[in-house]
Design a protein around this motif. Structure first.
Motif, mmCIF file in Angstrom:
data_model
loop_
_atom_site.group_PDB
_atom_site.id
_atom_site.type_symbol
_atom_site.label_atom_id
_atom_site.label_comp_id
_atom_site.label_asym_id
_atom_site.label_seq_id
_atom_site.Cartn_x
_atom_site.Cartn_y
_atom_site.Cartn_z
ATOM 1 N N GLN A 16 0.832 -1.210 0.000
ATOM 2 C CA GLN A 16 0.000 0.000 0.000
ATOM 3 C C GLN A 16 0.864 1.257 0.000
ATOM 4 O O GLN A 16 0.566 2.227 -0.701
ATOM 5 N N ASP A 52 -4.437 -12.368 0.470
ATOM 6 C CA ASP A 52 -5.256 -11.549 -0.433
ATOM 7 C C ASP A 52 -5.867 -12.415 -1.533
ATOM 8 O O ASP A 52 -5.177 -12.857 -2.449
ATOM 9 N N PRO A 174 -12.000 0.534 -4.685
ATOM 10 C CA PRO A 174 -11.831 -0.913 -4.866
ATOM 11 C C PRO A 174 -11.063 -1.215 -6.151
ATOM 12 O O PRO A 174 -11.130 -0.454 -7.120
ATOM 13 N N TRP A 184 -12.338 -9.254 -0.247
ATOM 14 C CA TRP A 184 -11.131 -8.589 -0.730
ATOM 15 C C TRP A 184 -11.400 -7.731 -1.961
ATOM 16 O O TRP A 184 -10.628 -6.834 -2.278
ATOM 17 N N ASP A 186 -13.724 -5.603 -2.224
ATOM 18 C CA ASP A 186 -14.247 -4.296 -1.799
ATOM 19 C C ASP A 186 -13.199 -3.408 -1.149
ATOM 20 O O ASP A 186 -13.410 -2.212 -0.971
ATOM 21 N N LYS A 187 -12.083 -3.969 -0.758
ATOM 22 C CA LYS A 187 -11.084 -3.176 -0.032
ATOM 23 C C LYS A 187 -10.500 -2.093 -0.935
ATOM 24 O O LYS A 187 -10.216 -2.336 -2.105
#
Length: 205
Positions: A16, A52, A174, A184, A186-187
């Motif tokens: 990230q 993930d 997303p 996962w 929707d993250k």
DNA sequence: CGGCCGATCAGCT
DNA sequence: GCTGATCGGCCGA
């Protein structure tokens, strides 16, 4: 200094953080004939590894195709998708930790004429690099660059100050094309610069 | 504009 | 034999 080429250390860290840091930097491709093609990264996605569900390495999957995801930070992971397009990722994290950032869109800078030749179907400049498959076509990125070390390669590298740029608006959303991934999907692991005309898709308002 | 569909192959069942 | 970290052509509204 800040305009310089990225070193090995700059690629280390979680997906990230790297996804955000790559925004606003330049992806540079040097062809064998000496010509240079480049663009500013305006859209990325983080893939977080074995937990993930949307990632190729989910559950520890390790195949010939995704082997490069387990390499050191700063390695290019280029894979074939849907049998016809390539996608370019930057590996991050610790060795044997299969995390990476997918580069999804660029704003063209240099070599625009070359990009147009490679992507003759794109009518408008904003369609040259507005997607992961498109930018690989435009920059002549194929699986011969899978495993390339971005910190030492003469063919493919990153330069510029880590982002996101101060004068930009960062959008988190997303990821695209991972509807099968349950929670996962929707993250908010997709990042892009709101003001860019070159992103693959914008959120509908 | 939005939705459907085919291309084409690596990996999984 | 099915599906996917995609794209572009074709269709109808």
């Amino acid at each position: 200094m800040s305009r310089g080429r990225w070193t090995k250390e700059q690629f280390q860290g979680d997906a990230q953080s790297l996804a955000k840091a790559l925004l606003g930097t330049q992806l540079v491709r040097m062809l064998d004939d000496g010509s240079q093609i480049s663009g500013t990264i305006v859209e990325t996605e983080a893939y977080l590894g074995v937990m993930d569900r949307a990632a190729h390495a989910f559950g520890g999957r390790r195949t010939q195709r995704n082997e490069t995801m387990y390499a050191a930070a700063g390695t290019a992971y280029v894979y074939l998708i849907y049998g016809m397009y390539n996608c370019f990722n930057v590996v991050c994290g610790e060795p044997d930790e299969p995390t990476a950032v997918l580069v999804r869109a660029l704003a063209p800078i240099e070599g625009i004429q070359r990009m147009r030749e490679a992507r003759s179907k794109a009518k408008r400049e904003r369609d040259l690099c507005s997607g992961p498959g498109k930018l690989c076509q435009a920059l002549f990125i194929d699986r011969s660059l899978d495993g390339e070390d971005l910190a030492s390669s003469d063919r493919l590298f990153i330069k510029g100050e880590p982002g996101p740029p101060k004068d930009s608006t960062l959008i988190c959303a997303p990821r695209i094309g991972v509807d099968y991934a349950g929670a996962w999907a929707d993250k908010p692991l997709r990042y892009y610069l709101e003001e860019s005309e070159h992103v693959s898709k914008k959120l509908r308002s």
